[in-house]
Design a protein around this motif. Structure first.
Motif, mmCIF file in Angstrom:
data_model
loop_
_atom_site.group_PDB
_atom_site.id
_atom_site.type_symbol
_atom_site.label_atom_id
_atom_site.label_comp_id
_atom_site.label_asym_id
_atom_site.label_seq_id
_atom_site.Cartn_x
_atom_site.Cartn_y
_atom_site.Cartn_z
ATOM 1 N N LEU A 227 27.666 33.787 -10.032
ATOM 2 C CA LEU A 227 28.230 33.695 -8.960
ATOM 3 C C LEU A 227 26.838 34.201 -8.511
ATOM 4 C CD1 LEU A 227 31.119 36.278 -9.758
ATOM 5 C CD2 LEU A 227 31.033 33.791 -8.827
ATOM 6 N N GLY A 228 25.616 34.706 -9.654
ATOM 7 C CA GLY A 228 24.458 35.016 -8.581
ATOM 8 C C GLY A 228 23.770 34.391 -8.173
ATOM 9 N N THR A 229 23.847 32.644 -8.816
ATOM 10 C CA THR A 229 23.003 31.309 -8.951
ATOM 11 C C THR A 229 23.535 30.566 -7.704
ATOM 12 O OG1 THR A 229 23.916 30.521 -10.431
ATOM 13 C CG2 THR A 229 21.559 31.576 -10.641
ATOM 14 N N LEU A 230 24.956 30.805 -8.135
ATOM 15 C CA LEU A 230 25.829 29.852 -7.373
ATOM 16 C C LEU A 230 25.636 30.319 -5.696
ATOM 17 C CD1 LEU A 230 28.483 28.012 -6.543
ATOM 18 C CD2 LEU A 230 29.904 29.358 -6.984
ATOM 19 N N GLU A 231 25.351 31.469 -5.442
ATOM 20 C CA GLU A 231 25.617 31.914 -4.229
ATOM 21 C C GLU A 231 24.569 31.775 -3.271
ATOM 22 O OE1 GLU A 231 27.032 34.489 -0.443
ATOM 23 O OE2 GLU A 231 28.282 33.756 -2.158
ATOM 24 N N TYR A 232 22.788 31.714 -4.131
ATOM 25 C CA TYR A 232 22.261 31.496 -3.821
ATOM 26 C C TYR A 232 21.720 29.751 -3.326
ATOM 27 C CZ TYR A 232 17.338 30.483 -4.050
ATOM 28 O OH TYR A 232 15.579 29.805 -3.778
ATOM 29 N N VAL A 233 22.345 29.028 -4.404
ATOM 30 C CA VAL A 233 22.230 27.848 -4.005
ATOM 31 C C VAL A 233 23.154 26.986 -2.386
ATOM 32 C CG1 VAL A 233 23.189 25.235 -4.899
ATOM 33 C CG2 VAL A 233 21.853 26.941 -6.344
ATOM 34 N N LEU A 234 24.290 27.742 -2.282
ATOM 35 C CA LEU A 234 24.953 27.723 -1.661
ATOM 36 C C LEU A 234 24.243 28.190 0.180
ATOM 37 C CD1 LEU A 234 28.508 28.542 -2.472
ATOM 38 C CD2 LEU A 234 27.726 26.028 -1.891
ATOM 39 N N GLU A 235 23.573 29.239 0.071
ATOM 40 C CA GLU A 235 22.562 29.934 1.042
ATOM 41 C C GLU A 235 21.505 29.089 1.483
ATOM 42 O OE1 GLU A 235 22.363 32.717 3.146
ATOM 43 O OE2 GLU A 235 25.331 32.771 2.591
ATOM 44 N N GLU A 236 20.652 28.768 0.324
ATOM 45 C CA GLU A 236 19.287 28.217 0.551
ATOM 46 C C GLU A 236 19.277 26.056 0.303
ATOM 47 O OE1 GLU A 236 17.232 30.010 1.592
ATOM 48 O OE2 GLU A 236 18.173 32.140 1.485
ATOM 49 N N GLY A 237 21.031 25.766 0.047
ATOM 50 C CA GLY A 237 20.839 24.510 0.095
ATOM 51 C C GLY A 237 20.650 23.777 1.210
ATOM 52 N N PRO A 238 21.417 23.607 1.905
ATOM 53 C CA PRO A 238 21.051 22.987 3.345
ATOM 54 C C PRO A 238 19.820 23.494 3.898
ATOM 55 C CG PRO A 238 23.061 24.710 3.412
ATOM 56 C CD PRO A 238 22.655 24.953 2.369
ATOM 57 N N ARG A 239 19.263 24.230 4.159
ATOM 58 C CA ARG A 239 17.387 24.958 4.301
ATOM 59 C C ARG A 239 16.994 23.931 3.552
ATOM 60 N NH1 ARG A 239 15.193 30.303 4.550
ATOM 61 N NH2 ARG A 239 17.695 30.726 5.738
ATOM 62 N N TYR A 240 17.054 23.424 2.287
ATOM 63 C CA TYR A 240 15.936 22.881 0.955
ATOM 64 C C TYR A 240 16.188 21.811 0.842
ATOM 65 C CZ TYR A 240 13.613 28.098 1.527
ATOM 66 O OH TYR A 240 13.129 28.551 2.619
ATOM 67 N N GLU A 241 16.826 20.733 0.853
ATOM 68 C CA GLU A 241 17.611 19.628 1.181
ATOM 69 C C GLU A 241 18.479 19.449 -0.317
ATOM 70 O OE1 GLU A 241 17.437 17.136 2.520
ATOM 71 O OE2 GLU A 241 16.886 17.863 4.281
ATOM 72 N N TRP A 242 18.774 20.621 -0.808
ATOM 73 C CA TRP A 242 19.568 21.158 -2.096
ATOM 74 C C TRP A 242 18.692 20.722 -3.839
ATOM 75 C CZ3 TRP A 242 24.327 23.736 -1.549
ATOM 76 C CH2 TRP A 242 24.297 23.158 -0.842
ATOM 77 N N LEU A 243 18.800 20.036 -3.999
ATOM 78 C CA LEU A 243 19.050 19.284 -5.356
ATOM 79 C C LEU A 243 17.131 19.173 -5.166
ATOM 80 C CD1 LEU A 243 21.177 18.425 -7.765
ATOM 81 C CD2 LEU A 243 20.918 21.102 -7.500
ATOM 82 N N GLN A 244 16.936 18.645 -4.068
ATOM 83 C CA GLN A 244 15.716 18.007 -4.094
ATOM 84 C C GLN A 244 14.419 19.264 -4.371
ATOM 85 O OE1 GLN A 244 13.817 16.045 -0.601
ATOM 86 N NE2 GLN A 244 16.664 15.119 -1.195
ATOM 87 N N ASP A 245 14.741 20.698 -4.037
ATOM 88 C CA ASP A 245 13.704 21.467 -4.089
ATOM 89 C C ASP A 245 14.203 22.530 -5.493
ATOM 90 O OD1 ASP A 245 12.340 24.008 -2.791
ATOM 91 O OD2 ASP A 245 14.136 25.034 -4.136
ATOM 92 N N THR A 246 12.752 22.402 -6.325
ATOM 93 C CA THR A 246 12.665 23.046 -7.786
ATOM 94 C C THR A 246 12.925 24.023 -7.692
ATOM 95 O OG1 THR A 246 10.682 21.884 -8.191
ATOM 96 C CG2 THR A 246 11.322 22.962 -9.637
ATOM 97 N N SER A 247 13.783 24.987 -6.715
ATOM 98 C CA SER A 247 13.769 26.463 -7.204
ATOM 99 C C SER A 247 16.078 26.599 -7.315
ATOM 100 C CB SER A 247 13.627 27.423 -6.455
ATOM 101 O OG SER A 247 14.359 26.987 -5.179
#
Length: 530
Positions: A227-247
């Protein structure tokens, strides 16, 4: 023998006495509701003042976002855990610890002088505060008789929807009148009062400390990672072009692996951290799905309206609050009416009507222009408030109110988790839509605003004349015209996002057909005899 005319009501009619809500119990429940309101409100009042917190902590814009992200990640982990902890510690002890811990963490947040301190205490605040939310839902549907659900249901539904709606208003006012530190200090007095009130008055159940002997630490680890990583991906994904960002790519991979491990553990552990078999109940499973989608609109529009008013209209926090307050007032007025309506109308009909009304409010916003002001937003916000309450309150009742009492504590955590995840998913999708559609409209407008466009040339010349004597007039005029194009593209992007929500909620109303019929008579005290 006591005369029938002088006997107490309980002696004359035991059935009516059993349906009566004792004042002590009702007051204790309302204190718990205040705790839930404080916990939910804290997310939004802080989000409205991130710029001030950023300046106060000397942080960058990307760094200060962790003030919210750390809270949300901790909260989303703690909400499903609350079911197990409520059974082990009991409602009284769990809620008192949550309220007191939330208050202490709030104090340290207010005194934080570095970003690192703020992030740590916000995470603690989110983790402890999250326990209050599902505990209130579970209490409403286990402690009170079924015939009173039409009273307690609207209370918790109103708090769950009103707190996110008025949060930006309250946060803006506190920051304008005092400082961002008081966003946290305002929790001290109510937090202490709620803690003491719960310790003194709450006696709904008894703890079962033996459950702690079988606490599933591996299950907690897998659930927290998932749940923690899911929330992080959803929060930060739009800002950093999703999977194009390493983190984000790494977190997505961890999320997938942890999810598999968590689900395996949930079905094999002796005492799982979360009992997922509750989803086997059709009303609860479909109700959770509807709650997930309701979260999209609840948190999505709470984000879109203020962003439009600030970005396009240039409103201050106070002006945004005054405009947004329309939805809050509507929800407050609609809650008791919907409670009564639940006693005479099939809950599925009310939910479907609420989703359609919500879609209608979004549809009216598809024609949005940069001139939309308070009165242009008035009717859409009224429809939003009515629709959200009509959808939320009966969904709470049909999902949790029809379960066996022994399953409600665990189910309440899952139900609230779904609504929060819906909000995270909704914000991610809305941000992505706004970004992509705004870029698309900018490209299209740039194609049309060229030297062959007479209106564009005339506007540019007018700006150039106004800028004479102020520097490079031609460059300044070009910049001003570019700003107009970008603003128009942003407005068109908002219109597209509202249209997407319209289609989404019209389609969602069909999902209500999968719910089992819930006769209104079981919710009304006067009709309970049927």
């Amino acid at each position: 023998m006591a005369d029938a005319t002088t006997a107490p009501p309980a002696m004359m009619n035991p059935a009516l006495a059993a349906e009566r809500i004792p004042p002590r119990r009702l007051f204790a429940f309302l204190i718990m509701v205040c705790g839930m309101f404080m916990s939910i409100l804290d997310i939004q009042i802080v989000s409205a003042s991130l710029n001030e917190i950023q300046a106060g902590l000397s942080a960058s814009q990307s760094e200060v976002s962790w003030v919210q992200t750390s809270y949300l990640i901790a909260e989303v982990i703690a909400i499903p855990l609350s079911g197990f902890m409520s059974r082990a510690l009991g409602t009284r002890l769990l809620f008192a610890v949550s309220a007191f811990g939330f208050t202490v963490a709030s104090i340290f947040c207010g005194f934080a002088s570095t970003l690192e301190q703020m992030i740590v205490w916000r995470a603690i605040q989110g983790f402890l505060g999250a326990g209050m939310i599902p505990t209130v839902f579970a209490t409403a549907y286990t402690v009170f008789p079924r015939s009173k659900f039409y009273i307690v249901g609207p209370i918790i539904g109103l708090v769950a929807t009103l707190a996110p709606t008025i949060g930006p208003t309250v946060g803006g006012l506190i920051t304008d009148w005092m400082s961002w530190h008081w966003l946290f200090f305002v929790n001290i007095v109510p937090g202490i009062g709620i803690t003491l009130g719960v310790l003194i008055l709450v006696d709904f159940d008894r703890p079962d400390f033996k459950l702690l002997e079988h606490f599933d630490w591996w299950g907690l680890l897998f659930m927290a990672s998932f749940l923690g990583t899911l929330e992080y991906v959803l929060e930060e994904g739009p800002r950093y072009e999703w999977l194009q960002d390493t983190s984000i790519a790494v977190c997505a991979a961890v999320c997938a692996v942890s999810a598999i491990a968590f689900f395996w553990r949930a079905f094999t552990a002796r005492e799982p951290i979360v009992d997922l078999t509750t989803f086997g109940d059709r009303n609860f499973g479909i109700g959770c799905l509807i709650a997930l989608f309701i979260g999209v609109g609840l948190y999505g529009l709470t984000y879109m309206y203020p962003r439009y008013l600030a970005e396009v209209r240039g409103y201050s926090a106070l002006m945004i609050g005054e405009t947004m307050f329309v939805s809050g007032i509507t929800m407050f007025l609609a809650a008791p009416l919907i409670g009564r309506l639940m006693t005479v109308v099939d809950l599925r009909v009310i939910i479907a009507a609420g989703l359609i009304i919500f879609a209608l409010g979004s549809w009216q916003m598809t024609w949005i222009t940069r001139d939309y002001d308070f009165w242009e937003l008035f009717v859409p916000q009224v429809l939003r408030g009515i629709g959200m309450m009509c959808a939320m309150v009966p969904t709470n009742t049909i999902a949790l109110g029809t379960l066996p009492p022994e399953l409600v504590k665990n189910a309440s955590g899952l139900f609230n988790l779904m609504r929060n995840l819906g909000g995270a998913i909704g914000l991610a999708v809305i941000n992505q839509v706004l970004n992509e559609r705004t870029d698309l409209h900018i490209a299209r407008l740039h194609e049309r605003v060229n030297w062959g466009n007479a209106t564009a040339v005339e506007t540019l010349n007018m700006f150039t004349q106004k800028m004479q004597g102020m520097g490079d007039a031609a460059m300044m005029a070009m910049k001003q015209l570019s700003q107009i194009v970008h603003r128009q593209a942003a407005v068109m992007g908002y219109g597209d996002a509202f249209f997407l929500l319209t289609i989404f909620y019209v389609g969602l109303s069909v999902l209500v057909l999968l719910l089992k019929a819930s006769p209104p008579a079981v919710l009304g005290g006067g009709d309970a005899r049927h």
